[in-house]
Structures are given as C-alpha cells and as structure tokens.
Design an enzyme around this catalytic site. Structure first.
Site, PDB file in Angstrom:
ATOM      1  N   GLU A 322       0.846  -1.196   0.000  1.00 52.42           N
ATOM      2  CA  GLU A 322       0.000   0.000   0.000  1.00 52.42           C
ATOM      3  C   GLU A 322       0.889   1.257   0.000  1.00 52.42           C
ATOM      4  O   GLU A 322       0.509   2.295  -0.515  1.00 52.42           O
ATOM      5  CB  GLU A 322      -0.942   0.010   1.217  1.00 52.42           C
ATOM      6  CG  GLU A 322      -2.186   0.853   0.991  1.00 52.42           C
ATOM      7  CD  GLU A 322      -3.237   0.685   2.079  1.00 52.42           C
ATOM      8  OE1 GLU A 322      -4.392   0.399   1.745  1.00 52.42           O
ATOM      9  OE2 GLU A 322      -2.909   0.853   3.268  1.00 52.42           O
ATOM     10  N   HIS A 351       7.208 -27.406   1.816  1.00 54.71           N
ATOM     11  CA  HIS A 351       6.391 -28.504   1.295  1.00 54.71           C
ATOM     12  C   HIS A 351       5.234 -27.961   0.475  1.00 54.71           C
ATOM     13  O   HIS A 351       4.218 -28.620   0.292  1.00 54.71           O
ATOM     14  CB  HIS A 351       5.898 -29.371   2.448  1.00 54.71           C
ATOM     15  CG  HIS A 351       7.050 -29.928   3.218  1.00 54.71           C
ATOM     16  ND1 HIS A 351       7.674 -31.111   2.909  1.00 54.71           N
ATOM     17  CD2 HIS A 351       7.755 -29.398   4.253  1.00 54.71           C
ATOM     18  CE1 HIS A 351       8.681 -31.314   3.734  1.00 54.71           C
ATOM     19  NE2 HIS A 351       8.758 -30.280   4.564  1.00 54.71           N
ATOM     20  N   LYS A 455     -13.044   1.833  -3.737  1.00 56.65           N
ATOM     21  CA  LYS A 455     -14.147   2.136  -2.813  1.00 56.65           C
ATOM     22  C   LYS A 455     -15.255   2.872  -3.559  1.00 56.65           C
ATOM     23  O   LYS A 455     -16.436   2.605  -3.378  1.00 56.65           O
ATOM     24  CB  LYS A 455     -13.648   3.042  -1.674  1.00 56.65           C
ATOM     25  CG  LYS A 455     -12.904   2.319  -0.582  1.00 56.65           C
ATOM     26  CD  LYS A 455     -12.614   3.319   0.535  1.00 56.65           C
ATOM     27  CE  LYS A 455     -11.585   2.800   1.496  1.00 56.65           C
ATOM     28  NZ  LYS A 455     -11.029   3.824   2.366  1.00 56.65           N
TER      29      LYS A 455
HETATM   30  O1  LIG Z   1      -8.942   2.745   9.693  1.00 60.15           O
HETATM   31  P1  LIG Z   1      -9.828   2.994   8.527  1.00 60.15           P
HETATM   32  O2  LIG Z   1     -10.030   4.437   8.246  1.00 60.15           O
HETATM   33  O3  LIG Z   1     -11.132   2.264   8.692  1.00 60.15           O
HETATM   34  O4  LIG Z   1      -9.121   2.412   7.252  1.00 60.15           O
HETATM   35  C1  LIG Z   1      -8.786   1.079   7.136  1.00 60.15           C
HETATM   36  C2  LIG Z   1      -7.821   0.833   6.018  1.00 60.15           C
HETATM   37  O5  LIG Z   1      -8.362   1.291   4.799  1.00 60.15           O
HETATM   38  C3  LIG Z   1      -7.353   1.925   4.029  1.00 60.15           C
HETATM   39  O6  LIG Z   1      -7.571   3.269   4.088  1.00 60.15           O
HETATM   40  C4  LIG Z   1      -7.409   1.500   2.634  1.00 60.15           C
HETATM   41  O7  LIG Z   1      -8.716   1.466   2.209  1.00 60.15           O
HETATM   42  C5  LIG Z   1      -6.065   1.553   4.716  1.00 60.15           C
HETATM   43  O8  LIG Z   1      -5.039   2.392   4.406  1.00 60.15           O
HETATM   44  C6  LIG Z   1      -6.509   1.568   6.115  1.00 60.15           C
HETATM   45  O9  LIG Z   1      -5.598   0.930   6.947  1.00 60.15           O
END
Ligand SMILES: O=P(O)(O)OC[C@H]1O[C@](O)(CO)[C@@H](O)[C@@H]1O
Length: 528
Positions: A322, A351, A455
């Site tokens: 990431e 294995h 998202k």
């Molecule tokens: O803690 P949050 O804001 O729920 O985000 C969870 C995760 O989602 C992300 O933003 C990626 O979608 C990560 O970087 C982060 O760790």
C-alpha cells in the site's frame, strides 16, 4: 563465488545490533561496489528526506499531512509540545483503562469482568493487531481476542457463533481511523444486532479507536460508549501498530506494550544513522532496490521460521504494497512502482511453493526470518543429539543454500527470540525500510489513491443495486437484463446488473432468475 569468498562477504556485510541481539545478513544479495556507488546519491537524499519527515515536514503532500509514527515510541521527537503530550496522554489513558478492565473496576452490566475482546477493523486497523496477537499473546491471556476484519457475513457469523455464550462479557473494540470505512461499520452494526438479540446494551460494552471528530467518534459519544481512544491524523493505518490502534488491544491481552515501544525506539535509533553499513533499514531498502532494479521486478517472499510469526508476511503485505505500489512518482511521472509481498512460514512452505522458488521462475527474493531461541525450556532429542529446533534451523540454512546455488538471492533477519521487544524492533525496521525505499524510488509512500478508486466503484455498484431492485419491483413482470439496463439508462453496466441480480437471487432477497443460468443474455429477472 567460492565458500571462502562467500564467508568473507558474509562477515563484511553482517549487521549486528548488540542491544537488540539483532542480525541482518544481506551477503546473499549480489550487489557490488559499482552499484553502491551509483546508489549513494539517492541514499543520501533518502536520509535527508527521513530526517525532515521526523522533524515534522509534510511528507504526504497529497493529503497535506505530517507522517509521525516514529514519534509514537519517542515522544520527545514530536515537533510540538502539544503533539508530545498527546502521545504521552494516550499511552497513559490506555494503561489506566486496561488496568481497570483487568481488575473488573470497569465491567459489563451482566458480568463481573470482561473475558473476551472483539476487535472490528480492516487493513491497518486489523493487520497489526492480528500479527501482534498471533506473535505475542500469552497462552492464557486475561482476555481472548477475536477479529471481524471483513464484511463477509459468514465470517461475521463464525466469530459471533464462537462468542455466543460470552457476548455478555465481551468488550467490543471498533477501530477505524476515518470512522467511515464500510467494512468495520457493517461489522459493528451486525454486532450491535447480536447484542440487541440477546437483550444486551452494546454501548456499555463498546469502545472505539478513531480520528477525533470522525463519524464513529461522534456515534460513540452520542450513544454513550464506554470510552474512545484517538487515532492521530499523522499516523497512517499501515503504520499504526504503535498507536492506540495496536497498543490498546495488545495491552488488553496482557502484552507488554512499553517493551514493544522500547524495542521500536531502539530500532529507530539504529535506523536513523545516515550510513549504509550501520543502518539495517537502509541495507534492506538498498537490497530491495538492487534486486528489483529499482522497479520492484522481484517479489518479496517472507519466510519466518517460527509459527508465531505466521502473520508477519500479511502485515508486511499492506505496509509494503500500500505504501510503495504507486502509479505516479512525486513529480507526477507514470512509474507503476511497488514490490509484491507474500509468504507464510518455514519449514511448512518448503512442502508447498518452495519447489518453484528453487527451480521455477526466478521472479522473487526471499527474506528468511530466523529466531535463535527454539522454545522455553529444554528440547527433547528427536534423533541422537538432534532436536525439532535443530531441524527447523537446518531447514532454513539448507533452503537458503539451495536457493543461492540456483542464483536465487536472499536476505536473512535474525532475532534472539519472539518477544515484545523484538517484535517492536521488527515493525520499526520495516517501517523505516519502506520509508527509505519510498524515497529511493521517489514515491509518496503515505497515500493510497488506488484504494479510493475501488471504494468509489463499489459505492456505485450499491447505488445501482438500489435502482435495479426498485425497477424490478415497479415493473412487476419478468425483464431481460438488457431491458433493465436500458430502462435505467445504464447499458454500460449490464454485466454489473447481471452480477447484482445473480447475487440477490442466491440470497433469498426477493429476486428470481428464470432461464439458462449459463447464458445471461437469455435470462429474465423478476421478483420471487
Ligand atoms: O482505519 P480505517 O479508516 O477504517 O481504514 C482502514 C484501512 O483502509 C485503508 O484506508 C485502505 O482502504 C487503509 O489504508 C486503512 O488501513
């Protein structure tokens, strides 16, 4: 290179940190002096970048944020007295809260003590706590931890089934920096439903770790949850293990968080030194750069020879991928950077896929994680003079040798044992190596624009679903997918519409498909 030359190279490049009992061996990476000279200017710049970052520079330009996870274990380094005090206060608040939970001073309405901890979070709000729990939780912890780290209904059911008889004494911890991520929100609502079904008051058993003022923070306050813990703006999810995100669940399980912080601080001090051979994070970053040509051409296979470190590769997957997996560099050039990370544990993986590592496509390098201490107490002999631990150690050496002989390069990280101190140090080591590598390849290692795109696309699908269901209900007669798409003015989305209705039909959601399921074009869709 013959054995004598290799031994020479091993000694020349071996890094050892006395306080941590930590070794790093990069002798099986084949870089030479020429390469070192070429990289030196970039490395010098990386050392400057990280010094500025630690001093509070805006190191995440897109989001206009400081990057301060290093201050968490050394608050004196925070760039202002307020930030320093905030770190100290949060740590003290965690300790006081945990002490009250363990003693029963804070207890659930219907039980004398909390027995279990249910952590709801995803990505950086789950992977660190999961890794640390697996590595460090005592065999008989004061509270047993469970995780909901997805929006998979069956996964949620499995966790809730395990907790069925213990819900009344379960402390629920919702972790989300943004406080708006759908997966933890969904998990929280499902858990709230489970509490309601049992007549339990969720708020009296819930705490949140989240950004101050986030939606989750407001919800927790308005509903009167037990408490909230802050997640600072300048701590990214993937580097949040030493913030309340990781420290609170760790302490609740009886893990020594002060020692974890000290281990990280010690490693930070070592990896702050602007000299390659004295800096294990720089040695790692340089090795990654060398082996992948500065373009991530080789995957990073993480092989810890210790069961309790099983989740280290999963933890590193987020931290590395990431952070470094970026389309553009800091100047806006298209670079498609990144390093792929995978792995489980040795010797188990010998294995499984190690066959390909030895003989197949040479698109990787291995990082062996070696733990010197086998177990508490003495080991029985399996063969004369040989223990299980000797086997494990022998398998590591053997695989390293076999790979090298076939021109597969490797790094070996050695720690004396798995404990809070060394785990803190390991986390700090990789955080710093990623920071340095990010500078070497000139990317913003602290944002994640690609995740945002996914998202957004998912939100569009859910929006489309609402419209599709409305239309099918309104029409009241079977419709072809093409008709649905046309009526919704969404002909581009016909495949998405098909997948939406197929999913609804499979889940008793009032939608039925008629016709040949293998030929989507011939299907009609109606209410069921
Ligand atoms: O803690 P949050 O804001 O729920 O985000 C969870 C995760 O989602 C992300 O933003 C990626 O979608 C990560 O970087 C982060 O760790």
């Amino acid at each position: 290179m013959d054995a004598a030359a290799l031994w020479q190279r091993y000694q020349e490049w071996l890094y050892y940190h006395e306080g941590l009992g930590f070794y790093l061996d990069v002798s099986r990476m084949r870089f030479d002096d020429n390469f070192l000279q070429t990289l030196q200017p970039k490395l010098d710049r990386a050392f400057k970048d990280i010094a500025a970052l630690e001093a509070g520079a805006i190191a995440n330009p897109d989001e206009d944020r400081m990057v301060g996870h290093y201050w968490l274990r050394d608050p004196d380094r925070a760039p202002s007295p307020e930030l320093k005090q905030g770190i100290i206060d949060t740590l003290e608040k965690i300790e006081t809260f945990v002490q009250k939970i363990h003693s029963g001073e804070i207890h659930p309405p219907n039980a004398p003590k909390f027995t279990d901890l249910l952590s709801i979070g995803i990505g950086g709000s789950a992977l660190g706590p999961e890794f640390v729990a697996e590595a460090l939780a005592p065999d008989f912890p004061p509270m047993t931890i469970h995780f909901i780290d997805n929006t998979d209904p069956a996964g949620i059911d499995r966790t809730l089934t395990k907790l069925k008889d213990k819900l009344a004494s379960t402390l629920v911890l919702v972790i989300s920096k943004s406080g708006g991520t759908p997966e933890p929100r969904n998990g929280m609502i499902e858990v709230q439903n489970a509490f309601a079904a049992k007549g339990l008051d969720f708020a009296k058993q819930a705490i949140a770790t989240t950004g101050v003022g986030s939606h989750l923070d407001k919800t927790a306050h308005s509903q009167g949850w037990l408490d909230t813990f802050p997640m600072e703006d300048w701590v990214g999810g993937r580097t949040s293990e030493m913030s309340a995100v990781g420290l609170l669940p760790a302490a609740l399980q009886g893990i020594d968080i002060r020692t974890m912080l000290t281990g990280a601080k010690e490693m930070d001090a070592a990896t702050r030194i602007p000299d390659l051979k004295s800096n294990p994070a720089a040695l790692l970053a340089l090795s990654w750069y060398y082996v992948g040509n500065g373009k991530g051409e080789k995957d990073m296979v993480i092989l810890p020879y210790k069961d309790s470190l099983l989740l280290f590769s999963r933890y590193l997957q987020q931290l590395v991928m990431e952070s470094l997996g970026k389309e553009k560099d800091l100047e806006g050039n298209i670079v498609h950077q990144g390093i792929a990370v995978y792995g489980n544990k040795g010797s188990t993986d010998q294995h499984a896929y190690v066959q390909q590592l030895r003989d197949g496509v040479a698109n990787f390098f291995v990082t062996f994680i070696e733990v010197l201490k086998d177990r508490e107490g003495k080991s029985p002999e399996i063969d004369p003079g040989i223990t299980s631990g000797d086997y494990l150690s022998g398998f590591l050496q053997g695989t390293r040798k076999a790979l090298y002989e076939n021109d597969r390069q490797s790094i070996t990280v050695t720690i004396p044992e798995v404990n809070s101190y060394t785990i803190g140090a390991l986390i700090a080591l990789y955080e710093r190596a990623v920071t340095i590598y990010g500078s070497l390849v000139n990317v913003n290692a602290y944002h994640q624009p690609g995740v945002e795109a996914g998202k957004k696309a998912a939100a569009e699908i859910l929006d489309l679903q609402t419209k599709v269901v409305q239309l099918i209900k309104q029409e009241g007669k079977p419709m072809y997918l093409s008709q649905i798409a046309e009526k919704l003015d969404a002909t581009q989305d016909i495949e998405a519409i098909y997948k939406i209705v197929r999913h609804l039909a499979a889940n008793d959601r009032g939608i039925a498909l008629h016709g040949n399921l293998g030929k989507p074009n011939t299907l009609t869709v109606s209410t069921s």
